[in-house]
Design an enzyme around this catalytic site. Sequence first.
Site, short mmCIF file in Angstrom:
data_model
loop_
_atom_site.label_atom_id
_atom_site.label_comp_id
_atom_site.label_asym_id
_atom_site.label_seq_id
_atom_site.Cartn_x
_atom_site.Cartn_y
_atom_site.Cartn_z
N HIS A 103 -4.96 -1.75 -5.36
CA HIS A 103 -4.03 -0.78 -6.18
C HIS A 103 -4.88 0.50 -6.54
CE1 HIS A 103 -0.30 -3.45 -7.35
NE2 HIS A 103 -0.74 -3.55 -5.95
N ASP B 216 0.88 -1.45 -0.02
CA ASP B 216 -0.04 0.06 -0.04
C ASP B 216 0.82 1.28 -0.12
OD1 ASP B 216 -2.18 -1.64 -0.06
OD2 ASP B 216 -2.23 -1.66 2.28
P1 GDP Z 1 -0.91 0.11 -3.63
O1 GDP Z 1 -1.49 -0.94 -3.32
O2 GDP Z 1 0.71 0.25 -3.36
O3 GDP Z 1 -1.14 0.61 -4.96
O4 GDP Z 1 -1.44 1.35 -2.68
P2 GDP Z 1 -3.05 1.71 -2.00
O5 GDP Z 1 -3.74 2.17 -3.38
O6 GDP Z 1 -3.43 0.45 -1.51
O7 GDP Z 1 -2.89 2.73 -0.95
C1 GDP Z 1 -2.23 3.91 -1.26
C2 GDP Z 1 -3.41 5.05 -1.13
O8 GDP Z 1 -3.16 6.22 -0.92
C3 GDP Z 1 -4.63 5.12 -2.05
O9 GDP Z 1 -5.62 5.39 -1.43
C4 GDP Z 1 -4.14 6.20 -2.86
O10 GDP Z 1 -5.27 6.91 -3.74
C5 GDP Z 1 -3.42 7.28 -2.04
N1 GDP Z 1 -2.39 7.93 -2.45
C6 GDP Z 1 -1.23 7.67 -3.27
N2 GDP Z 1 -0.40 8.66 -3.31
C7 GDP Z 1 -0.75 9.59 -2.53
C8 GDP Z 1 -0.40 10.88 -2.37
O11 GDP Z 1 0.82 11.27 -2.56
N3 GDP Z 1 -1.12 11.78 -1.43
C9 GDP Z 1 -2.34 11.20 -0.84
N4 GDP Z 1 -2.79 11.97 -0.05
N5 GDP Z 1 -2.76 10.08 -1.20
C10 GDP Z 1 -2.04 9.18 -1.83
P1 IMO Z 2 -1.01 -4.23 -2.32
O1 IMO Z 2 -0.48 -4.86 -3.61
C1 IMO Z 2 -1.06 -4.75 1.94
C2 IMO Z 2 -1.11 -8.81 3.46
C3 IMO Z 2 -2.33 -9.34 4.14
C4 IMO Z 2 -1.69 -10.50 5.10
C5 IMO Z 2 -0.65 -11.14 4.15
C6 IMO Z 2 -1.03 -12.48 3.64
O2 IMO Z 2 -2.33 -3.47 -2.39
O3 IMO Z 2 -0.02 -3.64 -1.54
P2 IMO Z 2 -2.44 -12.91 1.39
O4 IMO Z 2 -3.92 -12.56 1.20
O5 IMO Z 2 -1.69 -12.39 0.44
O6 IMO Z 2 -2.20 -14.32 1.83
O7 IMO Z 2 -2.31 -12.03 2.75
O8 IMO Z 2 -0.42 -9.97 3.15
N1 IMO Z 2 -1.41 -8.46 1.93
C7 IMO Z 2 -1.48 -7.17 1.80
N2 IMO Z 2 -1.04 -6.03 2.72
N3 IMO Z 2 -1.52 -4.64 0.70
C8 IMO Z 2 -1.74 -5.57 -0.18
O9 IMO Z 2 -1.54 -5.44 -1.40
C9 IMO Z 2 -2.00 -6.84 0.41
N4 IMO Z 2 -1.94 -8.30 -0.10
C10 IMO Z 2 -1.92 -9.15 0.93
O10 IMO Z 2 -3.17 -8.45 4.81
O11 IMO Z 2 -1.16 -9.75 6.11
MG MG Z 3 -3.07 -1.62 -1.78
#
Ligand code: GDP
Ligand code: IMO
Ligand code: MG
Length: 421
Positions: free
Chosen positions: A41, A13
């Site tokens: 994502h 994340d």
């Molecule tokens: P990923 O799994 O690595 O793609 O990340 P996620 O989407 O799960 O979590 C990132 C969160 O932060 C999402 O809600 C994005 O919309 C948000 N986000 C990403 N970059 C920024 C930023 O620079 N500022 C803010 N405020 N939010 C961001």
């Molecule tokens: P993105 O791509 C954050 C975590 C789960 C758990 C561990 C194993 O959005 O960064 P799984 O379902 O893969 O067997 O779970 O990994 N987990 C994530 N945490 N972001 C993710 O994906 C995750 N995908 C799995 O919470 O701890």
């Molecule tokens: Mg994510």
Amino acid sequence: MPVVAVVGAQWGDEGKGRVIDYLAQSADMVLRFQGGDNAGHTVINEHGTFKLHIVPSGIFNPNTTCLIGAGTVVNPANLIQELDALEAANVRTDNLYISERAHLILPFHPLLDGLEERDRRGASIGTTKRGIGPAYADKAARRGLRVGDLLRPAVLEERLEPLILRANRKLVDHEEAPLEYEVVRAQLLHWADRLGDKIIDTLPLTHHTIREGRSLLLEGQLGVMRDLDWGTYPYVTSSNPLVGGACAGAGIPPTAIDEVIGVVKCYGTAVGAGPFPGELRDEDGRRLREIGHEYGATTGRPRRCAWLDAVALKHAAMLSGFTSLVVTKLDVLDHFDEVKICVAYLIDGKVVHHVPDTPDLERASPVYETWPGWRTPTTACRTWSQLPAKAQRFLERIAVFGEAPLKHVSVGAERDAIITL
Ligand code: GDP
Ligand code: IMO
Ligand code: MG
């Protein structure tokens, strides 16, 4: 932009989807190389707000070919749902293909994921219950079905039923209803019908792109601290989010990768169980969660929050060899009087500068470096010089631990809220 891997440098994340969406504006191809629909994502652009689970984050550029690579595990039911939602938002999906070698998440895998979590009792991993672990386990045990098998009735005929019988034994053992072979088979035939013309051998296409010198982005899922081998085992996922996973999962030699971008959120979050040094259970943690909207994109769970863990970042840098960094969510820290970086762990009275194995990491408490907050909005900044000097110093410090120069700083969730250095 030749062959560029984009990987998470923390616990997931970090903003990988947001970064890929931005970079994909000029990419010929985006390939997701590992993981499944456990990913969330988030992408916010002119088409709207999307939480992509298995579809590569380059899907919004109609000129980008998107590949779901051989190293992934694919739940076709969820993929179809995701494609339908994108089409409904007028996002074209005809440029998406799936590797015939990717493994299938079958209807019993999520059920088994849930049962296995239940069996772990107090030691549950906190998985997303998307069936990721059980699907990769079947792959490693060499009994899994692959996406290409959907188009091979003889293979399905021979191998599906034993898999279902096996899963049913576990389900019945746990007093759950068994699955019916004919129902599952019909589901698979429906998937074949719907996805058939997207299932290809991705290897020639990938290597053609590389040989032509066109740009290829390798999209990672999760982050290094949840890597199967180098993360906080057993509190990890069942694949390799570090850059080595990109070579195997995409079918690309390490020598073909020109750049490795580490995506670093300027503080830490984790979902699921396992050690997370310096987890903030106080007001700072609550503010990071609320200001940063830190709730799981896949499960909606509140994310555990912490200051940036530079020990973990150095671990990530060592494992993935970043050539540059993208730091995200700088704007979230605009609201703090001071910000901290965990620069070492204290374990049994000793200062430790590396990530130890999980049982030792469980006992780690953070040693902080404290930096003055800048208390100035950064969301509208579009150049380095527009950033407050205190934010610049903080970012420069992150680059030291990430062992690579900064390439971009993200100051908002929308596509264009980004600074290029
Ligand atoms: P990923 O799994 O690595 O793609 O990340 P996620 O989407 O799960 O979590 C990132 C969160 O932060 C999402 O809600 C994005 O919309 C948000 N986000 C990403 N970059 C920024 C930023 O620079 N500022 C803010 N405020 N939010 C961001
Ligand atoms: P993105 O791509 C954050 C975590 C789960 C758990 C561990 C194993 O959005 O960064 P799984 O379902 O893969 O067997 O779970 O990994 N987990 C994530 N945490 N972001 C993710 O994906 C995750 N995908 C799995 O919470 O701890
Ligand atoms: Mg994510």
